[in-house]
Design an enzyme around this catalytic site. Structure first.
Site, PDB file in Angstrom:
ATOM      1  N   ASN A   1       0.887  -1.148  -0.021  1.00  0.00           N
ATOM      2  CA  ASN A   1       0.066  -0.077   0.118  1.00  0.00           C
ATOM      3  C   ASN A   1       0.847   1.335  -0.028  1.00  0.00           C
ATOM      4  O   ASN A   1       0.259   2.373   0.206  1.00  0.00           O
ATOM      5  CB  ASN A   1      -0.991   0.143   1.311  1.00  0.00           C
ATOM      6  CG  ASN A   1      -1.559  -1.318   1.384  1.00  0.00           C
ATOM      7  OD1 ASN A   1      -1.456  -1.933   2.454  1.00  0.00           O
ATOM      8  ND2 ASN A   1      -2.499  -1.771   0.365  1.00  0.00           N
TER       9      ASN A   1
ATOM     10  N   ILE B   1       1.149   6.663  -0.845  1.00  0.00           N
ATOM     11  CA  ILE B   1       0.434   6.160  -0.016  1.00  0.00           C
ATOM     12  C   ILE B   1      -1.147   5.827  -0.308  1.00  0.00           C
ATOM     13  O   ILE B   1      -1.625   6.726  -0.874  1.00  0.00           O
ATOM     14  CB  ILE B   1       0.453   6.711   1.456  1.00  0.00           C
ATOM     15  CG1 ILE B   1       1.724   6.802   1.763  1.00  0.00           C
ATOM     16  CG2 ILE B   1      -0.468   5.894   2.316  1.00  0.00           C
ATOM     17  CD1 ILE B   1       1.917   8.080   2.916  1.00  0.00           C
ATOM     18  N   CYS B   2      -1.687   4.581  -0.206  1.00  0.00           N
ATOM     19  CA  CYS B   2      -2.849   4.049  -0.596  1.00  0.00           C
ATOM     20  C   CYS B   2      -3.548   3.937   0.732  1.00  0.00           C
ATOM     21  O   CYS B   2      -3.200   2.986   1.505  1.00  0.00           O
ATOM     22  CB  CYS B   2      -2.964   2.729  -1.259  1.00  0.00           C
ATOM     23  SG  CYS B   2      -4.544   2.551  -1.641  1.00  0.00           S
ATOM     24  N   LEU B   3      -4.348   4.841   1.296  1.00  0.00           N
ATOM     25  CA  LEU B   3      -4.906   4.797   2.489  1.00  0.00           C
ATOM     26  C   LEU B   3      -6.266   5.822   2.088  1.00  0.00           C
ATOM     27  O   LEU B   3      -6.253   6.861   1.882  1.00  0.00           O
ATOM     28  CB  LEU B   3      -4.026   5.453   3.574  1.00  0.00           C
ATOM     29  CG  LEU B   3      -4.996   5.452   5.014  1.00  0.00           C
ATOM     30  CD1 LEU B   3      -5.130   4.122   5.488  1.00  0.00           C
ATOM     31  CD2 LEU B   3      -4.049   6.292   6.091  1.00  0.00           C
TER      32      LEU B   3
END
EC number: 2.3.2.34
Length: 161
Positions: free
Chosen positions: A84, A91-93
């Protein structure tokens, strides 16, 4: 300046920063390089379990003028092998997304505390191999979990001490 410095902290005059200071996960430290610029801080996450245990991961957070209508901008400064987080720090959030289809993205009711807890959770319960940003890391995990762990440990030794 590091959050958690006690009542004399010059950032305690800002309610949201004071709330963040009072509610940090035990694996996180927040540092304000310039106490006069509360819109910029660095976060260190030191996971105490899982694949990333023993690493120290640095994030920079910049709070834009349009906050809290838009999310803060966050980048990982530590090179990491993670599904992620890309090796260049994206960032993948979901809560950092301004718009999300599933309704889990940013909302004006979210706070910096939510961002810090979310980043901390990327190393434990929000670690997501099914919706990766770093597809190569996710596929590596799927193909060979032990070799994935080995590469994570190698990255920790080289970049996250």
């Amino acid at each position: 300046m590091v959050l958690g410095a006690g009542p004399a902290s010059p950032v305690s005059g800002c309610p949201e920063v004071a709330e963040l200071e009072a509610n940090l996960p035990c694996t996180c430290k927040v540092h304000f390089p310039d106490p006069n610029k509360l819109h910029y801080f660095q976060l260190t996450v030191t996971p105490d379990e899982g694949y990333y245990q023993g690493g120290k991961f640095q994030f920079e957070t910049e709070v834009p003028d349009a906050y809290n209508m838009v999310p803060p901008k966050v980048k990982c400064l530590t090179r990491i092998w993670h599904p992620n987080i890309t090796e260049t720090g994206e960032i993948c959030l979901s809560l950092l997304r301004e718009h999300s289809i599933d309704g889990t993205g940013w909302a004006p009711t979210r706070t910096l505390k939510d961002v810090v807890w979310g980043l901390n959770s990327l190393f434990t319960d929000l670690l997501n191999f099914d919706d990766p940003l770093n597809i190569e890391a996710a596929e590596h995990h799927l193909r060979d979990k032990e070799d994935f762990r080995s590469k994570v440990e190698d990255y920790i030794r080289r970049y996250a001490r």
